[in-house]
Motif scaffolding. Structure first.
Motif, PDB file in Angstrom:
ATOM      1  N   PRO A   1       0.809  -1.232   0.000  1.00  0.00           N
ATOM      2  CA  PRO A   1       0.000   0.000   0.000  1.00  0.00           C
ATOM      3  C   PRO A   1       0.839   1.278   0.000  1.00  0.00           C
ATOM      4  O   PRO A   1       0.477   2.250  -0.671  1.00  0.00           O
ATOM      5  CB  PRO A   1      -0.819  -0.128   1.293  1.00  0.00           C
ATOM      6  N   LYS A   2       1.940   1.292   0.740  1.00  0.00           N
ATOM      7  CA  LYS A   2       2.785   2.489   0.772  1.00  0.00           C
ATOM      8  C   LYS A   2       3.424   2.751  -0.587  1.00  0.00           C
ATOM      9  O   LYS A   2       3.564   3.910  -1.001  1.00  0.00           O
ATOM     10  CB  LYS A   2       3.867   2.348   1.851  1.00  0.00           C
ATOM     11  N   ASP A   3       3.818   1.679  -1.268  1.00  0.00           N
ATOM     12  CA  ASP A   3       4.402   1.839  -2.612  1.00  0.00           C
ATOM     13  C   ASP A   3       3.372   2.432  -3.574  1.00  0.00           C
ATOM     14  O   ASP A   3       3.691   3.322  -4.372  1.00  0.00           O
ATOM     15  CB  ASP A   3       4.882   0.478  -3.142  1.00  0.00           C
ATOM     16  N   ILE A   4       2.135   1.922  -3.487  1.00  0.00           N
ATOM     17  CA  ILE A   4       1.072   2.409  -4.372  1.00  0.00           C
ATOM     18  C   ILE A   4       0.778   3.881  -4.092  1.00  0.00           C
ATOM     19  O   ILE A   4       0.613   4.690  -5.010  1.00  0.00           O
ATOM     20  CB  ILE A   4      -0.209   1.573  -4.198  1.00  0.00           C
TER      21      ILE A   4
ATOM     22  N   LEU B   1       3.513   6.054  -5.588  1.00  0.00           N
ATOM     23  CA  LEU B   1       3.362   6.199  -7.035  1.00  0.00           C
ATOM     24  C   LEU B   1       2.209   7.146  -7.376  1.00  0.00           C
ATOM     25  O   LEU B   1       2.306   7.931  -8.327  1.00  0.00           O
ATOM     26  CB  LEU B   1       3.115   4.830  -7.675  1.00  0.00           C
ATOM     27  N   SER B   2       1.150   7.091  -6.609  1.00  0.00           N
ATOM     28  CA  SER B   2       0.006   7.975  -6.859  1.00  0.00           C
ATOM     29  C   SER B   2       0.392   9.433  -6.694  1.00  0.00           C
ATOM     30  O   SER B   2      -0.038  10.297  -7.467  1.00  0.00           O
ATOM     31  CB  SER B   2      -1.147   7.616  -5.918  1.00  0.00           C
ATOM     32  N   ARG B   3       1.217   9.718  -5.681  1.00  0.00           N
ATOM     33  CA  ARG B   3       1.687  11.101  -5.494  1.00  0.00           C
ATOM     34  C   ARG B   3       2.547  11.548  -6.667  1.00  0.00           C
ATOM     35  O   ARG B   3       2.478  12.711  -7.098  1.00  0.00           O
ATOM     36  CB  ARG B   3       2.483  11.202  -4.185  1.00  0.00           C
ATOM     37  N   MET B   4       3.334  10.639  -7.206  1.00  0.00           N
ATOM     38  CA  MET B   4       4.189  10.978  -8.346  1.00  0.00           C
ATOM     39  C   MET B   4       3.363  11.228  -9.604  1.00  0.00           C
ATOM     40  O   MET B   4       3.694  12.093 -10.417  1.00  0.00           O
ATOM     41  CB  MET B   4       5.203   9.870  -8.580  1.00  0.00           C
TER      42      MET B   4
ATOM     43  N   THR C   1       8.217  11.278 -14.424  1.00  0.00           N
ATOM     44  CA  THR C   1       8.175   9.903 -14.931  1.00  0.00           C
ATOM     45  C   THR C   1       9.429   9.145 -14.513  1.00  0.00           C
ATOM     46  O   THR C   1       9.368   7.948 -14.202  1.00  0.00           O
ATOM     47  CB  THR C   1       8.028   9.867 -16.460  1.00  0.00           C
ATOM     48  N   ASN C   2      10.566   9.827 -14.491  1.00  0.00           N
ATOM     49  CA  ASN C   2      11.789   9.191 -14.020  1.00  0.00           C
ATOM     50  C   ASN C   2      11.651   8.752 -12.562  1.00  0.00           C
ATOM     51  O   ASN C   2      12.113   7.687 -12.169  1.00  0.00           O
ATOM     52  CB  ASN C   2      12.976  10.138 -14.167  1.00  0.00           C
ATOM     53  N   ALA C   3      11.027   9.609 -11.751  1.00  0.00           N
ATOM     54  CA  ALA C   3      10.823   9.271 -10.341  1.00  0.00           C
ATOM     55  C   ALA C   3       9.936   8.035 -10.202  1.00  0.00           C
ATOM     56  O   ALA C   3      10.180   7.168  -9.354  1.00  0.00           O
ATOM     57  CB  ALA C   3      10.213  10.461  -9.603  1.00  0.00           C
TER      58      ALA C   3
ATOM     59  N   MET D   1      -0.803   1.303 -15.978  1.00  0.00           N
ATOM     60  CA  MET D   1       0.218   0.457 -15.364  1.00  0.00           C
ATOM     61  C   MET D   1       0.049   0.416 -13.846  1.00  0.00           C
ATOM     62  O   MET D   1       0.074  -0.658 -13.231  1.00  0.00           O
ATOM     63  CB  MET D   1       1.612   0.974 -15.726  1.00  0.00           C
ATOM     64  N   ILE D   2      -0.146   1.585 -13.239  1.00  0.00           N
ATOM     65  CA  ILE D   2      -0.273   1.658 -11.784  1.00  0.00           C
ATOM     66  C   ILE D   2      -1.575   0.992 -11.325  1.00  0.00           C
ATOM     67  O   ILE D   2      -1.608   0.351 -10.260  1.00  0.00           O
ATOM     68  CB  ILE D   2      -0.192   3.116 -11.319  1.00  0.00           C
ATOM     69  N   ALA D   3      -2.630   1.079 -12.126  1.00  0.00           N
ATOM     70  CA  ALA D   3      -3.888   0.408 -11.778  1.00  0.00           C
ATOM     71  C   ALA D   3      -3.679  -1.108 -11.738  1.00  0.00           C
ATOM     72  O   ALA D   3      -4.222  -1.794 -10.852  1.00  0.00           O
ATOM     73  CB  ALA D   3      -4.973   0.768 -12.792  1.00  0.00           C
TER      74      ALA D   3
END
Length: 261
Positions: free
Chosen positions: A109-112, A115-118, A138-140, A189-191
């Motif tokens: 969950p923390k990883d997701i 990524l959502s903040r990015m 996108t690099n981040a 991709m994130i979904a």
């Protein structure tokens, strides 16, 4: 997404560092075009740097595959042909697809949330029409994914391509239509990662990189761009001012460390 050592960011910047950053930003911004000849005297005057220091900076950019130094012909911005563009994206596709698959298998969950903040940062940069900030965002995203994919050699292989990947991605992000597609594909991709579907996440990033390749090829090989390479060493005053405003964001692209071993 440029590899740097963890101590590099703590070292004081030199005149050569500043020159490298300025020329790299000019290339990423499109002020210096692929194939464009670089006149050392003009560069020295514009950047206010000595010729020996300029040549050191050009050697750094040559190592990054952004500049070509041909004996008796002088420096020029590197030109990528259709086959080279396809090969870079093909290798990037295979490596990053595997990295995303591995990350999706272990992401929590923390990883997701990270990524959502990015992605929010990516969207904000798009609204501000700042393509270099979009590139940094996108690099981040991909750095976050790769640093937790569990394969350091895979990460090192991706980072060996980053200068050319960044250059090509910067050109594609100048295309307004592809900017929106880029965001949609990264969100897909994130979904898939959020849904714990590694295979779907891998396919999503491969689709994304394939579309980036098509756009990069179209832009890099366009007759208009080829003609522009014969123009002046530097862009218009407006373009230069925009480059100055965005250089800080472009420098941030270099602050990406390899995963801690």
């Amino acid at each position: 997404m440029t590899k740097t050592s963890s101590s590099a960011s703590t070292q004081p910047r030199t005149v050569i560092d500043d020159c490298v950053s300025q020329l790299r930003a000019d290339i990423m911004n499109g002020n210096l075009r692929p194939g464009q000849k670089l006149v050392e005297g003009d560069l020295c005057e514009h950047i206010a740097i000595s010729r020996p220091s300029l040549r050191e900076a050009l050697r750094v950019l040559e190592a990054e595959k952004l500049i070509e130094l041909v004996p008796n012909r002088g420096p020029s911005v590197a030109r990528l042909g259709e086959r080279e563009i396809e090969e870079i994206h093909d290798v990037w596709n295979m490596l990053t697809g595997e990295g995303v698959y591995r990350f999706a298998s272990v992401a929590g969950p923390k990883d997701i949330a990270n990524l959502s903040r990015m992605v929010a940062r990516l969207k904000s940069a798009s609204r501000l029409d700042n393509h270099l900030e979009m590139l940094a965002a996108t690099n981040a995203i991909f750095n976050t994914i790769l640093t937790k994919c569990g394969n350091d050699l895979l990460v090192e292989m991706v980072y060996s391509l980053v200068s050319r990947i960044n250059f090509l991605r910067a050109q594609t992000l100048l295309d307004q239509q592809w900017r929106h597609l880029c965001i949609e594909e990264i969100e897909q991709m994130i979904a898939a990662i959020r849904a714990n579907k590694p295979a779907a996440a891998r396919q999503a990033v491969r689709t994304h990189i394939s579309s980036a390749c098509k756009t990069a090829t179209k832009i890099m090989l366009s007759p208009k761009r080829a003609g522009a390479a014969q123009g002046r060493v530097f862009g218009s005053g407006k373009a230069r001012a925009k480059g100055e405003r965005q250089r800080q964001g472009q420098d941030a692209l270099r602050v990406v460390a390899l995963p801690k071993r």
